[in-house]
Design a protein around this motif. Structure first.
Motif, PDB file in Angstrom:
ATOM      1  N   LEU A  73      32.284  83.742  -7.000  1.00 49.03           N
ATOM      2  CA  LEU A  73      33.110  85.117  -6.760  1.00 49.03           C
ATOM      3  C   LEU A  73      33.530  85.346  -8.143  1.00 49.03           C
ATOM      4  N   ILE A  74      34.448  85.302  -9.182  1.00 45.14           N
ATOM      5  CA  ILE A  74      34.457  85.759 -10.221  1.00 45.14           C
ATOM      6  C   ILE A  74      33.472  86.239 -10.995  1.00 45.14           C
ATOM      7  N   PHE A  75      32.052  85.386 -11.104  1.00 45.51           N
ATOM      8  CA  PHE A  75      30.974  85.813 -12.132  1.00 45.51           C
ATOM      9  C   PHE A  75      30.545  87.324 -11.103  1.00 45.51           C
ATOM     10  N   ALA A  76      30.342  87.438  -9.620  1.00 43.96           N
ATOM     11  CA  ALA A  76      29.674  87.941  -9.062  1.00 43.96           C
ATOM     12  C   ALA A  76      30.774  89.521  -8.991  1.00 43.96           C
ATOM     13  N   ALA A  77      31.734  89.302  -8.989  1.00 48.44           N
ATOM     14  CA  ALA A  77      32.542  90.548  -8.476  1.00 48.44           C
ATOM     15  C   ALA A  77      32.693  91.059  -9.850  1.00 48.44           C
ATOM     16  N   GLY A  78      32.626  90.218 -11.191  1.00 48.24           N
ATOM     17  CA  GLY A  78      32.906  91.070 -13.129  1.00 48.24           C
ATOM     18  C   GLY A  78      31.194  91.215 -13.042  1.00 48.24           C
ATOM     19  N   TYR A  79      30.276  91.046 -12.771  1.00 50.78           N
ATOM     20  CA  TYR A  79      29.054  91.616 -12.720  1.00 50.78           C
ATOM     21  C   TYR A  79      29.012  92.569 -12.654  1.00 50.78           C
ATOM     22  N   ALA A  80      29.403  93.063 -10.695  1.00 51.47           N
ATOM     23  CA  ALA A  80      28.822  94.411 -10.484  1.00 51.47           C
ATOM     24  C   ALA A  80      29.729  95.204 -11.211  1.00 51.47           C
ATOM     25  N   ASP A  81      31.050  94.905 -11.267  1.00 52.23           N
ATOM     26  CA  ASP A  81      32.144  95.871 -11.984  1.00 52.23           C
ATOM     27  C   ASP A  81      31.349  96.537 -13.376  1.00 52.23           C
ATOM     28  N   PHE A  82      30.728  95.464 -14.267  1.00 50.68           N
ATOM     29  CA  PHE A  82      29.792  96.044 -15.354  1.00 50.68           C
ATOM     30  C   PHE A  82      28.715  97.240 -14.620  1.00 50.68           C
ATOM     31  N   LYS A  83      27.385  96.478 -13.609  1.00 49.54           N
ATOM     32  CA  LYS A  83      26.727  97.216 -13.304  1.00 49.54           C
ATOM     33  C   LYS A  83      26.855  98.727 -12.662  1.00 49.54           C
ATOM     34  N   ALA A  84      28.843  98.744 -12.545  1.00 50.57           N
ATOM     35  CA  ALA A  84      28.982 100.158 -11.932  1.00 50.57           C
ATOM     36  C   ALA A  84      30.138 101.487 -13.320  1.00 50.57           C
ATOM     37  N   VAL A  85      29.380 100.476 -14.230  1.00 53.43           N
ATOM     38  CA  VAL A  85      29.812 101.366 -15.669  1.00 53.43           C
ATOM     39  C   VAL A  85      29.270 102.106 -15.843  1.00 53.43           C
ATOM     40  N   ASP A  86      30.025 103.121 -15.528  1.00 48.01           N
ATOM     41  CA  ASP A  86      29.286 104.723 -15.989  1.00 48.01           C
ATOM     42  C   ASP A  86      28.534 105.212 -17.573  1.00 48.01           C
ATOM     43  N   PRO A  87      27.004 104.822 -17.350  1.00 41.77           N
ATOM     44  CA  PRO A  87      26.865 105.465 -18.335  1.00 41.77           C
ATOM     45  C   PRO A  87      26.754 106.531 -19.779  1.00 41.77           C
ATOM     46  N   GLU A  88      27.288 107.607 -18.653  1.00 42.49           N
ATOM     47  CA  GLU A  88      28.149 108.607 -18.623  1.00 42.49           C
ATOM     48  C   GLU A  88      28.422 109.075 -19.489  1.00 42.49           C
ATOM     49  N   GLN A  89      29.678 108.384 -18.824  1.00 38.10           N
ATOM     50  CA  GLN A  89      31.385 108.019 -19.038  1.00 38.10           C
ATOM     51  C   GLN A  89      31.370 107.166 -20.837  1.00 38.10           C
ATOM     52  N   TYR A  90      30.914 106.073 -20.590  1.00 41.43           N
ATOM     53  CA  TYR A  90      31.579 105.223 -21.342  1.00 41.43           C
ATOM     54  C   TYR A  90      29.968 104.531 -22.497  1.00 41.43           C
ATOM     55  N   ASP A  91      29.965 104.236 -23.411  1.00 42.64           N
ATOM     56  CA  ASP A  91      29.014 104.056 -24.586  1.00 42.64           C
ATOM     57  C   ASP A  91      29.236 102.735 -24.800  1.00 42.64           C
ATOM     58  N   ILE A  92      28.945 101.471 -24.232  1.00 41.34           N
ATOM     59  CA  ILE A  92      29.515  99.703 -24.282  1.00 41.34           C
ATOM     60  C   ILE A  92      29.032  99.830 -26.107  1.00 41.34           C
ATOM     61  N   VAL A  93      29.590  99.367 -26.763  1.00 40.36           N
ATOM     62  CA  VAL A  93      29.839  98.550 -27.826  1.00 40.36           C
ATOM     63  C   VAL A  93      30.010  97.061 -27.922  1.00 40.36           C
TER      64      VAL A  93
END
Length: 333
Positions: A73-93
């Motif tokens: 559950l922790i992995f699925a929720a976290g990974y789904a959050d990651f995939k929801a990050v807007d690439p137009e708003q954030y450049d993940i470094v």
């Protein structure tokens, strides 16, 4: 204007009753295809799918806190959050995490496909949960997030007194987690001076994570999950020693040995991982993945410990968080 961000992945204990719906309510239908793929992995391996677990209207401690369910559950929720990050708003470094969050970080960075990560997360949760020992958490900072020398000294003395049975497990902002045999943890919980009627707190359902008592689980994992299960990450990874794994030059055999060797049996320094993230990547934001906000306090304390942008205490951090320049964003909220 796009901002730079470091992704931070939570460890064990992030999914409890308030987090019900973290996956299905917040992420479906946007990521229904991803979640159904993760469900299929679980079901093929004989486990309940995460979407079924996440929709239970009544939180069942025995079911939801079972290590192989909680970790999934922790992995699925976290990974789904990651995939929801807007690439137009954030450049993940870069990507980092705490404890079990290292596995989520590997998936976010692209070293594992999400389906592979789900299999490994579930497997490692089972292996480490059956190991011996326990963990406790204890604050080593005061209310203003300044070091408390008396508490630090008490912890050091206990580690000396119970050498070979009690170990530093995780440095977690203003807290330390100790791991050890059940007898050593019980002794520590009776010896350390109580704080806020909560600490020292023995963590329910936790074995002696990040300690030599995990050697058998580590040896099994090293033999089962060889380096063929890894691929070159796409993003820099910061591990539990503060070491940066920089693509495209990561040695996959070394990454496998760290992940199932050192990372399982040795102390995990979350505070250092955050400090390295700040100093080496200078992000505009730290994006904390869900479920919930289990990383918030320890991350704020880590920023204060590093004196990040002149943050000198809890009040400073709280004030900064309430401004437009808030350094920490909890995606789980």
């Amino acid at each position: 204007m796009k901002q730079t961000a470091v992704i931070v992945c939570p460890g064990r204990g992030g999914y409890n009753k308030p987090e019900l719906g973290s996956i299905t309510e917040r992420h479906l239908p946007k990521q229904s295809e991803l979640i159904s793929r993760l469900d299929k992995v679980r079901e093929n391996e004989g486990f309940i799918g995460v979407s079924e677990l996440d929709q239970k209207d009544k939180f069942d401690h025995r079911l939801h806190l079972k290590p192989e369910n909680s970790a999934a559950l922790i992995f699925a929720a976290g990974y789904a959050d990651f995939k929801a990050v807007d690439p137009e708003q954030y450049d993940i470094v870069a990507v980092t995490g705490n404890s079990m969050g290292w596995y989520t970080a590997l998936a976010c960075a692209g070293a594992w496909q999400p389906e592979k990560a789900m299999s490994i997360v579930t497997d490692m949760a089972k292996r480490t949960a059956t190991a011996e020992g326990a963990q406790l958490i204890y604050p080593i900072m005061n209310e203003q997030w300044q070091p408390d020398k008396t508490r630090e000294k008490a912890v050091s003395q206990l580690l000396e007194q119970h050498a070979g049975e009690l170990f530093l497990s995780i440095r977690y902002g203003g807290y330390v987690l100790l791991a050890g045999t059940q007898n050593a943890i019980n002794a520590a919980s009776k010896t350390l001076e109580p704080v806020d009627n909560r600490f020292p707190m023995i963590l329910p359902g936790h074995a002696a994570f990040h300690s030599p008592l995990m050697k058998e689980a580590s040896d099994q994992a090293l033999s089962v999950w060889d380096s063929s299960h890894f691929r070159q990450p796409e993003l820099p990874l910061i591990d539990g020693r503060g070491v940066i794994w920089e693509p495209p030059g990561c040695h996959l055999d070394a990454l496998q040995r760290y992940t199932f060797g050192h990372q399982v049996t040795e102390y995990y320094d979350y505070t250092k991982a955050i400090t390295v993230a700040l100093r080496e990547f200078a992000p505009d934001k730290l994006l904390l993945l869900g479920p919930g906000n289990s990383l918030g306090g320890a991350t704020g304390q880590s920023l204060v410990a590093a004196n990040w942008r002149n943050l000198s205490g809890k009040d400073d951090f709280t004030q900064r968080q309430e401004s437009e320049k808030a350094p920490v964003i909890s995606l789980g909220l």
